[in-house]
Design a protein around this motif. Structure first.
Motif, mmCIF file in Angstrom:
data_model
loop_
_atom_site.group_PDB
_atom_site.id
_atom_site.type_symbol
_atom_site.label_atom_id
_atom_site.label_comp_id
_atom_site.label_asym_id
_atom_site.label_seq_id
_atom_site.Cartn_x
_atom_site.Cartn_y
_atom_site.Cartn_z
ATOM 1 N N UNK A 16 40.341 -18.456 -23.985
ATOM 2 C CA UNK A 16 40.616 -18.734 -25.396
ATOM 3 C C UNK A 16 40.514 -20.226 -25.725
ATOM 4 N N UNK A 19 36.879 -20.975 -26.109
ATOM 5 C CA UNK A 19 36.404 -20.373 -27.363
ATOM 6 C C UNK A 19 36.784 -21.258 -28.552
ATOM 7 N N UNK A 20 38.017 -21.752 -28.519
ATOM 8 C CA UNK A 20 38.477 -22.602 -29.613
ATOM 9 C C UNK A 20 37.729 -23.932 -29.644
ATOM 10 N N UNK A 23 34.409 -23.293 -31.124
ATOM 11 C CA UNK A 23 34.505 -23.026 -32.571
ATOM 12 C C UNK A 23 34.609 -24.332 -33.344
ATOM 13 N N UNK A 24 35.424 -25.247 -32.803
ATOM 14 C CA UNK A 24 35.623 -26.531 -33.489
ATOM 15 C C UNK A 24 34.327 -27.333 -33.499
ATOM 16 N N UNK A 26 31.348 -26.263 -33.431
ATOM 17 C CA UNK A 26 30.305 -25.662 -34.261
ATOM 18 C C UNK A 26 30.343 -26.229 -35.686
ATOM 19 N N UNK A 27 31.533 -26.597 -36.145
ATOM 20 C CA UNK A 27 31.657 -27.070 -37.536
ATOM 21 C C UNK A 27 31.963 -28.563 -37.643
ATOM 22 N N UNK A 28 32.149 -29.231 -36.509
ATOM 23 C CA UNK A 28 32.365 -30.677 -36.530
ATOM 24 C C UNK A 28 31.274 -31.342 -35.703
ATOM 25 N N UNK A 31 34.102 -34.427 -32.046
ATOM 26 C CA UNK A 31 35.551 -34.261 -32.022
ATOM 27 C C UNK A 31 36.051 -34.992 -30.796
ATOM 28 N N UNK A 35 42.244 -35.469 -30.563
ATOM 29 C CA UNK A 35 42.318 -34.526 -31.677
ATOM 30 C C UNK A 35 42.284 -33.093 -31.167
ATOM 31 N N UNK A 38 45.809 -32.285 -29.904
ATOM 32 C CA UNK A 38 46.783 -31.990 -30.956
ATOM 33 C C UNK A 38 46.550 -30.629 -31.579
ATOM 34 N N UNK A 39 45.290 -30.329 -31.852
ATOM 35 C CA UNK A 39 44.975 -29.089 -32.560
ATOM 36 C C UNK A 39 45.180 -27.865 -31.666
ATOM 37 N N UNK A 40 44.856 -28.008 -30.384
ATOM 38 C CA UNK A 40 44.915 -26.842 -29.500
ATOM 39 C C UNK A 40 46.264 -26.719 -28.801
#
Lengths: 101, 204
Positions: A16, A19-20, A23-24, A26-28, A31, A35, A38-40
């Motif tokens: 997971x 995967x995360x 995913x991040x 793909x749109x940034x 990174x 960061x 913090x996000x994960x």
């Protein structure tokens, strides 16, 4: 008889955290390590090992730089990685639409 | 392997959270609207009913005096609105255990502040050159464009709020005589409406 599902279930994205991360990315465009952390909400060691796995697969690339005096590690998805993730997405979507019918 | 639906939801959630600044507080929108309405109300009185305040012995205020006062009121509204937006959004991000400064929030602020800053300087140029009647139009239009631009990096409601401001700004450009009313509608009423929509949808 089971139809072959289109797309490809990629083992690299079974975890997971990976995967995360993907995913991040793909749109940034980029990174950075902190960061992600913090996000994960994962530990340094855990995050680093998953990032390394993706890097070894050729799915992401690493770029080290300095912001002022602080070192910063930036990650971005490679074309291979984006294609692999897209196929993984296709697989999931097709699986869902097959289960519905 | 998890359920594919769950996995897709997970992916979508991560994409949203990494690109969008989701901690924008709806309550701060409502407050900003209220400050703007109070500011516009005060201005309305200074312009049309100076006697009721007993200033200058009931005589009409000079243009210069009105201008100075409206600039001060505008600045006070701006500072109060920014202050509450900052404090409340920070509180909200803490509540959702998200970082306030993230790549997403930085992108949001850049997208918002570049048009707004340009608009602010443009408005000062208008004052400097004596085109006071275009102030409502310029502030509304630039602020709306900023919101529209920033809406890609935050909650979806901001897009329509921005469009609304731009439309009011353009009306104000063609009908400067309604400038104050349109300004109050945009910065006041629209903020309150969208702020409460966001508050009920996301904050509670």
């Amino acid at each position: 008889m089971i139809d072959k599902v289109k797309g490809n279930y990629d083992k690299a994205f079974e975890n997971v955290v990976r995967l995360r991360i993907m995913s991040i990315l793909m749109v940034n465009e980029q990174f950075d390590f902190n960061s992600f952390k913090e996000l994960l909400d994962v530990t340094d060691g855990n995050l680093a090992s998953h990032l390394r796995t993706l890097e070894n697969q050729g799915y992401i690339q690493v770029e080290k730089s300095f912001v002022g005096r602080k070192p910063q590690t930036n990650y971005s998805a490679t074309l291979t990685g984006k294609t692999a993730f897209q196929e993984h997405l296709d697989f999931l979507e097709n699986l869902i639409s097959q289960n519905k019918t | 392997m998890k359920k594919p639906e769950q996995e897709l939801a997970e992916i979508k959630d991560m994409m949203e959270r990494s690109t969008r600044f989701l901690s924008l507080s709806g309550l701060s929108g409502i407050l900003a609207g209220i400050y703007a309405l109070i500011g516009a109300g005060m201005l309305w009185y200074w312009i049309y009913f100076p006697a009721s305040l007993g200033v200058d012995g009931g005589e009409k205020l000079s243009i210069r005096e009105i201008l100075n006062r409206s600039l001060l009121a505008g600045l006070a509204v701006l500072i109060l609105a920014l202050g509450s937006a900052y404090l409340l959004s920070q509180k909200k991000s803490k509540k959702n255990s998200q970082k306030f400064w993230s790549p997403a929030s930085k992108r949001f602020f850049m997208a918002l502040f570049i048009p707004v800053l340009a608009g602010g300087l443009f408005s000062f140029a208008l004052i400097h050159e004596g085109y006071f009647h275009f102030l409502a139009a310029s502030t509304l239009t630039f602020y709306g464009l900023g919101l529209f631009n920033a809406s890609y990096f935050t909650l979806g409601e901001i897009k329509n709020l921005g469009l609304g401001q731009v439309i009011l700004g353009l009306i104000a450009a063609f009908h400067p005589e309604y400038g104050l009313i349109l300004w109050a509608l945009g910065f006041g009423v629209l903020h309150v409406i969208y702020g409460s929509m966001m508050y009920y949808k996301y904050d509670r």
